[in-house]
Every structure is written in C-alpha cells, then in structure tokens.
Design a protein around this motif. Sequence first.
Motif, PDB file in Angstrom:
ATOM      1  N   LYS A  27       0.832  -1.218   0.000  1.00  0.00           N
ATOM      2  CA  LYS A  27       0.000   0.000   0.000  1.00  0.00           C
ATOM      3  C   LYS A  27       0.861   1.261   0.000  1.00  0.00           C
ATOM      4  O   LYS A  27       0.505   2.261  -0.626  1.00  0.00           O
ATOM      5  N   ARG A  28       2.008   1.200   0.695  1.00  0.00           N
ATOM      6  CA  ARG A  28       2.891   2.377   0.723  1.00  0.00           C
ATOM      7  C   ARG A  28       3.401   2.691  -0.676  1.00  0.00           C
ATOM      8  O   ARG A  28       3.494   3.851  -1.075  1.00  0.00           O
ATOM      9  N   LYS A  29       3.726   1.621  -1.397  1.00  0.00           N
ATOM     10  CA  LYS A  29       4.235   1.802  -2.756  1.00  0.00           C
ATOM     11  C   LYS A  29       3.173   2.470  -3.638  1.00  0.00           C
ATOM     12  O   LYS A  29       3.457   3.412  -4.373  1.00  0.00           O
ATOM     13  N   LEU A  30       1.941   1.991  -3.520  1.00  0.00           N
ATOM     14  CA  LEU A  30       0.844   2.585  -4.297  1.00  0.00           C
ATOM     15  C   LEU A  30       0.586   4.026  -3.846  1.00  0.00           C
ATOM     16  O   LEU A  30       0.359   4.919  -4.661  1.00  0.00           O
ATOM     17  N   ALA A  31       0.644   4.247  -2.520  1.00  0.00           N
ATOM     18  CA  ALA A  31       0.307   5.554  -1.969  1.00  0.00           C
ATOM     19  C   ALA A  31       1.360   6.611  -2.305  1.00  0.00           C
ATOM     20  O   ALA A  31       1.060   7.802  -2.300  1.00  0.00           O
ATOM     21  N   SER A  32       2.589   6.174  -2.600  1.00  0.00           N
ATOM     22  CA  SER A  32       3.642   7.140  -2.886  1.00  0.00           C
ATOM     23  C   SER A  32       3.400   7.847  -4.224  1.00  0.00           C
ATOM     24  O   SER A  32       3.923   8.919  -4.469  1.00  0.00           O
ATOM     25  N   HIS A  33       2.622   7.222  -5.096  1.00  0.00           N
ATOM     26  CA  HIS A  33       2.211   7.921  -6.331  1.00  0.00           C
ATOM     27  C   HIS A  33       0.711   7.724  -6.532  1.00  0.00           C
ATOM     28  O   HIS A  33       0.253   7.099  -7.479  1.00  0.00           O
ATOM     29  N   ASP A  34      -0.053   8.307  -5.595  1.00  0.00           N
ATOM     30  CA  ASP A  34      -1.498   8.117  -5.570  1.00  0.00           C
ATOM     31  C   ASP A  34      -2.252   9.175  -6.377  1.00  0.00           C
ATOM     32  O   ASP A  34      -3.480   9.196  -6.394  1.00  0.00           O
ATOM     33  N   ASN A  35      -1.506  10.068  -7.060  1.00  0.00           N
ATOM     34  CA  ASN A  35      -2.125  11.158  -7.824  1.00  0.00           C
ATOM     35  C   ASN A  35      -3.125  11.967  -6.998  1.00  0.00           C
ATOM     36  O   ASN A  35      -4.181  12.358  -7.497  1.00  0.00           O
ATOM     37  N   LEU A  36      -2.779  12.211  -5.754  1.00  0.00           N
ATOM     38  CA  LEU A  36      -3.689  12.934  -4.859  1.00  0.00           C
ATOM     39  C   LEU A  36      -3.940  14.349  -5.364  1.00  0.00           C
ATOM     40  O   LEU A  36      -3.013  15.079  -5.709  1.00  0.00           O
ATOM     41  N   LYS A  37      -5.205  14.668  -5.427  1.00  0.00           N
ATOM     42  CA  LYS A  37      -5.622  16.004  -5.834  1.00  0.00           C
ATOM     43  C   LYS A  37      -6.554  16.543  -4.764  1.00  0.00           C
ATOM     44  O   LYS A  37      -7.452  15.831  -4.299  1.00  0.00           O
ATOM     45  N   LEU A  38      -6.321  17.765  -4.330  1.00  0.00           N
ATOM     46  CA  LEU A  38      -7.166  18.406  -3.329  1.00  0.00           C
ATOM     47  C   LEU A  38      -7.791  19.650  -3.941  1.00  0.00           C
ATOM     48  O   LEU A  38      -7.079  20.516  -4.457  1.00  0.00           O
ATOM     49  N   ILE A  39      -9.111  19.706  -3.905  1.00  0.00           N
ATOM     50  CA  ILE A  39      -9.777  20.947  -4.305  1.00  0.00           C
ATOM     51  C   ILE A  39     -10.251  21.612  -3.022  1.00  0.00           C
ATOM     52  O   ILE A  39     -11.101  21.076  -2.303  1.00  0.00           O
ATOM     53  N   ILE A  40      -9.630  22.733  -2.701  1.00  0.00           N
ATOM     54  CA  ILE A  40      -9.878  23.394  -1.424  1.00  0.00           C
ATOM     55  C   ILE A  40     -10.708  24.642  -1.655  1.00  0.00           C
ATOM     56  O   ILE A  40     -10.383  25.467  -2.520  1.00  0.00           O
ATOM     57  N   GLN A  41     -11.778  24.750  -0.878  1.00  0.00           N
ATOM     58  CA  GLN A  41     -12.605  25.945  -0.950  1.00  0.00           C
ATOM     59  C   GLN A  41     -12.850  26.454   0.457  1.00  0.00           C
ATOM     60  O   GLN A  41     -13.414  25.756   1.292  1.00  0.00           O
ATOM     61  N   GLN A  42     -12.373  27.660   0.713  1.00  0.00           N
ATOM     62  CA  GLN A  42     -12.542  28.270   2.039  1.00  0.00           C
ATOM     63  C   GLN A  42     -13.544  29.387   1.945  1.00  0.00           C
ATOM     64  O   GLN A  42     -13.493  30.228   1.056  1.00  0.00           O
ATOM     65  N   ASP A  43     -14.484  29.399   2.888  1.00  0.00           N
ATOM     66  CA  ASP A  43     -15.458  30.469   2.970  1.00  0.00           C
ATOM     67  C   ASP A  43     -15.498  30.894   4.436  1.00  0.00           C
ATOM     68  O   ASP A  43     -16.154  30.262   5.250  1.00  0.00           O
ATOM     69  N   GLY A  44     -14.718  31.901   4.787  1.00  0.00           N
ATOM     70  CA  GLY A  44     -14.594  32.303   6.189  1.00  0.00           C
ATOM     71  C   GLY A  44     -13.931  31.196   6.989  1.00  0.00           C
ATOM     72  O   GLY A  44     -12.829  30.771   6.660  1.00  0.00           O
ATOM     73  N   ASN A  45     -14.618  30.724   8.012  1.00  0.00           N
ATOM     74  CA  ASN A  45     -14.078  29.651   8.854  1.00  0.00           C
ATOM     75  C   ASN A  45     -14.395  28.262   8.330  1.00  0.00           C
ATOM     76  O   ASN A  45     -14.019  27.271   8.941  1.00  0.00           O
ATOM     77  N   LYS A  46     -15.142  28.207   7.237  1.00  0.00           N
ATOM     78  CA  LYS A  46     -15.586  26.914   6.719  1.00  0.00           C
ATOM     79  C   LYS A  46     -14.753  26.474   5.536  1.00  0.00           C
ATOM     80  O   LYS A  46     -14.483  27.259   4.627  1.00  0.00           O
ATOM     81  N   PHE A  47     -14.374  25.207   5.549  1.00  0.00           N
ATOM     82  CA  PHE A  47     -13.611  24.636   4.453  1.00  0.00           C
ATOM     83  C   PHE A  47     -14.353  23.448   3.854  1.00  0.00           C
ATOM     84  O   PHE A  47     -14.974  22.665   4.573  1.00  0.00           O
ATOM     85  N   THR A  48     -14.267  23.340   2.546  1.00  0.00           N
ATOM     86  CA  THR A  48     -14.674  22.114   1.871  1.00  0.00           C
ATOM     87  C   THR A  48     -13.447  21.593   1.140  1.00  0.00           C
ATOM     88  O   THR A  48     -12.783  22.349   0.421  1.00  0.00           O
ATOM     89  N   ILE A  49     -13.125  20.318   1.372  1.00  0.00           N
ATOM     90  CA  ILE A  49     -11.989  19.697   0.706  1.00  0.00           C
ATOM     91  C   ILE A  49     -12.509  18.534  -0.129  1.00  0.00           C
ATOM     92  O   ILE A  49     -13.114  17.599   0.407  1.00  0.00           O
TER      93      ILE A  49
END
Length: 131
Positions: A27-49
């Motif tokens: 799993k570590r091997k797969l996770a090292s190139h997991d193509n992780l993408k984060l779409i972050i949206q902050q609205d004041g104190n609120k976050f959507t990830i």
Amino acid sequence: TFNGTWKAERNENYDKFMEQLGVNAVKRKLASHDNLKLIIQQDGNKFTIKESSTFRTKDTEFTLGVAFDYTLADGTELNGSWVCEGDKLVGKFARKDNSKELLTTREIIGGELVQAYSYDGVDAKRFFKKE
Ligand code: MYR
C-alpha cells in the motif's frame, strides 16, 4: 489563500511516515504515487476539501476549531480539528484506535501548498502544485 486545485507533486519521507502509521509495504508503494488532488474551498471559517486519488474520492467539510471525524484511505479513523495560525493551517488529530496524535500543517510556500505530517516521532511532507 488555500483556494484552488492542488496536485501532489513530490514527497519527503512519506514512506517512513506511512510505515510508522502501520501501512504495509504494498500500500505504501501505491500511496507514494497516488495522484492525490485536493480541491480546497474556504469560505470564512468553513472549508470544503474535495479529495481524489487512485484510492478514492472523498468530500470533507469542517469549520476551523471544530472537531470532526476523518478516515484515512487505509481505514484508520481520526478525530481532530484544524485551526489557523497566521498564514498556516494547523491540524491536530488523534487516532481512534490508539489515541496517538497525528499533527499536520498546510501552508503556501513559493506558490506550492506544503502539507507537513508528524506521527509518533516521524515527520513527512507532501508538496502540491496549483492546477
Ligand atoms: C483535510 O483537511 O483534508 C481533511 C482532514 C485531514 C486530516 C489529517 C490528514 C492526515 C493524512 C495522513 C495521510 C497518511 C496516509 C496513510
């Protein structure tokens, strides 16, 4: 601002960090190139990830300073919260199974989103580029 679409580009000591968490070698091997993408949206104190990787897609909503549950891709359950310290986001989480702390931060350094992780004496970083 953290808003935007961020793609994981490179890691520092991430394999050791995952090993410390108890993630097995395959799993570590797969996770090292997991193509992780984060779409972050902050609205004041609120976050959507909106998180997507080769493992899963997952939407998380949280408010700064308010604890929430979060499950890692390997099923490990955490509870904790993010707070803002200056320009940095600081996350303090704990594993539900052994109560050990998982600390994480997010900050923008030279146009990159740098997420640092610390667990049981092992530190790691992932660097994300804006899409
Ligand atoms: C978020 O803000 O993206 C949701 C909450 C994140 C909680 C802490 C994430 C730690 C990730 C550690 C990755 C370890 C992989 C085995």
